[in-house]
Motif scaffolding. Sequence first.
Motif, PDB file in Angstrom:
ATOM      1  N   THR A 112      -0.716 -19.810  -3.286  1.00  0.00           N
ATOM      2  CA  THR A 112      -2.108 -20.196  -3.063  1.00  0.00           C
ATOM      3  C   THR A 112      -2.874 -19.105  -2.336  1.00  0.00           C
ATOM      4  O   THR A 112      -4.021 -18.783  -2.686  1.00  0.00           O
ATOM      5  CB  THR A 112      -2.168 -21.498  -2.256  1.00  0.00           C
ATOM      6  OG1 THR A 112      -1.449 -22.518  -2.939  1.00  0.00           O
ATOM      7  CG2 THR A 112      -3.596 -21.948  -2.057  1.00  0.00           C
ATOM      8  N   ILE A 113      -2.231 -18.487  -1.326  1.00  0.00           N
ATOM      9  CA  ILE A 113      -2.893 -17.411  -0.590  1.00  0.00           C
ATOM     10  C   ILE A 113      -3.155 -16.219  -1.505  1.00  0.00           C
ATOM     11  O   ILE A 113      -4.243 -15.622  -1.491  1.00  0.00           O
ATOM     12  CB  ILE A 113      -2.035 -17.001   0.619  1.00  0.00           C
ATOM     13  CG1 ILE A 113      -1.931 -18.154   1.616  1.00  0.00           C
ATOM     14  CG2 ILE A 113      -2.615 -15.768   1.296  1.00  0.00           C
ATOM     15  CD1 ILE A 113      -0.990 -17.891   2.770  1.00  0.00           C
ATOM     16  N   ALA A 114      -2.173 -15.861  -2.330  1.00  0.00           N
ATOM     17  CA  ALA A 114      -2.348 -14.731  -3.241  1.00  0.00           C
ATOM     18  C   ALA A 114      -3.451 -15.014  -4.248  1.00  0.00           C
ATOM     19  O   ALA A 114      -4.252 -14.132  -4.597  1.00  0.00           O
ATOM     20  CB  ALA A 114      -1.031 -14.445  -3.946  1.00  0.00           C
ATOM     21  N   MET A 115      -3.541 -16.276  -4.708  1.00  0.00           N
ATOM     22  CA  MET A 115      -4.578 -16.626  -5.686  1.00  0.00           C
ATOM     23  C   MET A 115      -5.969 -16.576  -5.062  1.00  0.00           C
ATOM     24  O   MET A 115      -6.919 -16.041  -5.659  1.00  0.00           O
ATOM     25  CB  MET A 115      -4.302 -18.019  -6.261  1.00  0.00           C
ATOM     26  CG  MET A 115      -5.230 -18.404  -7.402  1.00  0.00           C
ATOM     27  SD  MET A 115      -4.911 -20.080  -7.988  1.00  0.00           S
ATOM     28  CE  MET A 115      -3.186 -19.930  -8.437  1.00  0.00           C
ATOM     29  N   GLU A 116      -6.100 -17.101  -3.838  1.00  0.00           N
ATOM     30  CA  GLU A 116      -7.407 -17.076  -3.181  1.00  0.00           C
ATOM     31  C   GLU A 116      -7.857 -15.644  -2.920  1.00  0.00           C
ATOM     32  O   GLU A 116      -9.033 -15.304  -3.066  1.00  0.00           O
ATOM     33  CB  GLU A 116      -7.347 -17.865  -1.879  1.00  0.00           C
ATOM     34  CG  GLU A 116      -7.060 -19.357  -2.049  1.00  0.00           C
ATOM     35  CD  GLU A 116      -8.213 -20.094  -2.716  1.00  0.00           C
ATOM     36  OE1 GLU A 116      -9.348 -19.577  -2.671  1.00  0.00           O
ATOM     37  OE2 GLU A 116      -7.978 -21.175  -3.275  1.00  0.00           O
ATOM     38  N   THR A 117      -6.906 -14.771  -2.531  1.00  0.00           N
ATOM     39  CA  THR A 117      -7.235 -13.369  -2.289  1.00  0.00           C
ATOM     40  C   THR A 117      -7.681 -12.678  -3.574  1.00  0.00           C
ATOM     41  O   THR A 117      -8.657 -11.923  -3.594  1.00  0.00           O
ATOM     42  CB  THR A 117      -6.028 -12.638  -1.684  1.00  0.00           C
ATOM     43  OG1 THR A 117      -5.617 -13.309  -0.502  1.00  0.00           O
ATOM     44  CG2 THR A 117      -6.386 -11.204  -1.352  1.00  0.00           C
ATOM     45  N   ALA A 118      -6.955 -12.949  -4.666  1.00  0.00           N
ATOM     46  CA  ALA A 118      -7.306 -12.326  -5.940  1.00  0.00           C
ATOM     47  C   ALA A 118      -8.673 -12.806  -6.435  1.00  0.00           C
ATOM     48  O   ALA A 118      -9.471 -12.025  -6.952  1.00  0.00           O
ATOM     49  CB  ALA A 118      -6.227 -12.630  -6.971  1.00  0.00           C
ATOM     50  N   VAL A 119      -8.941 -14.094  -6.252  1.00  0.00           N
ATOM     51  CA  VAL A 119     -10.239 -14.626  -6.688  1.00  0.00           C
ATOM     52  C   VAL A 119     -11.373 -14.017  -5.872  1.00  0.00           C
ATOM     53  O   VAL A 119     -12.427 -13.648  -6.403  1.00  0.00           O
ATOM     54  CB  VAL A 119     -10.238 -16.161  -6.579  1.00  0.00           C
ATOM     55  CG1 VAL A 119     -11.651 -16.721  -6.789  1.00  0.00           C
ATOM     56  CG2 VAL A 119      -9.287 -16.762  -7.590  1.00  0.00           C
TER      57      VAL A 119
END
Length: 317
Positions: free
Chosen positions: A5-12
Amino acid sequence: MSKTTIAMETAVSALLALRGSDAPPSARQRRDIDRIFLRILTLLGPRIRHFVRQYGLTAHREDAEQVCAIALHRALDSYDPAKAQFTTFINWMIRGELQGLRFRLMADQRPSARKVSATTISLDAMTFGGADEDGAGAAFLIEDAEAVYLTEASASSYLADNAITMLLDSYMANLRRAGLEQLSRRKPSRHATSAPTGQPRLKINAVDPDEIRQLDERVQRNRALVEQRLFSRPSSRSTEPAEELTKERARQISTRAAKMMVSIVDSDPRFAIMAAAAGRASGASPPPTLSPTTVRTPAKRPAPLGPGGSHTGSTLH
């Protein structure tokens, strides 16, 4: 939050920052956007596979993955970080796309289809041959390849025949109206007996029912003639009009009818399509539009009465 989830939020956040610029993106920025998009799609892989199984689309995995990619595109376009996390937002987008795909592929899953026990079958199952010798599904056979062409041609002929009938009806109405006006505008005759006041009394000749009947017969005769000569349609009269008139008289009636129909087509809004098609065929430019300040010339007065009490320019004979 989990590492995914953290990696996805950062990428977004990084992708939205690259797309937030008003200036057109450079080649390097477009490459970075594509890489981040693929990164997000990879992080969503386990979630996508879970939803595909949940919605029963395992047999249509490729289509399901494509609609999930479409859901990601739409989510990135409408995502607002101030309202919710992207992880929660993308779940509902994926669910909606997969639900729509399931309804399109398996129509029997809809509530309306379940009421009637509908079942989805393949096109191969509708053919008599089934599978061929190699085991491949038989192609769906079209029984009549010209069905669409024949249907369109029949519809076109039907509409054209109705348009001709309406045009002939308008022609007959105008012809009958002109004949009635001609009969009603005959020159009045003076009565010999004087009125009580000593002045001569005028008596207007009433229209004889026999004259109206003769007028209707001439109108019907002209219609039958026009149907044969101009539209090549069979006559509805028991007696052929060619037997009642000479060739020259029939030619004159047909010529006047053609001119009157052209006038009807130009003035009646029901035949606007015919008027536009005639203008394109002849290459004539459309009539100029009159401005509010344009002065129209007054209409011409009707033709004067002849010596016999009839119009000199009458079109009905």
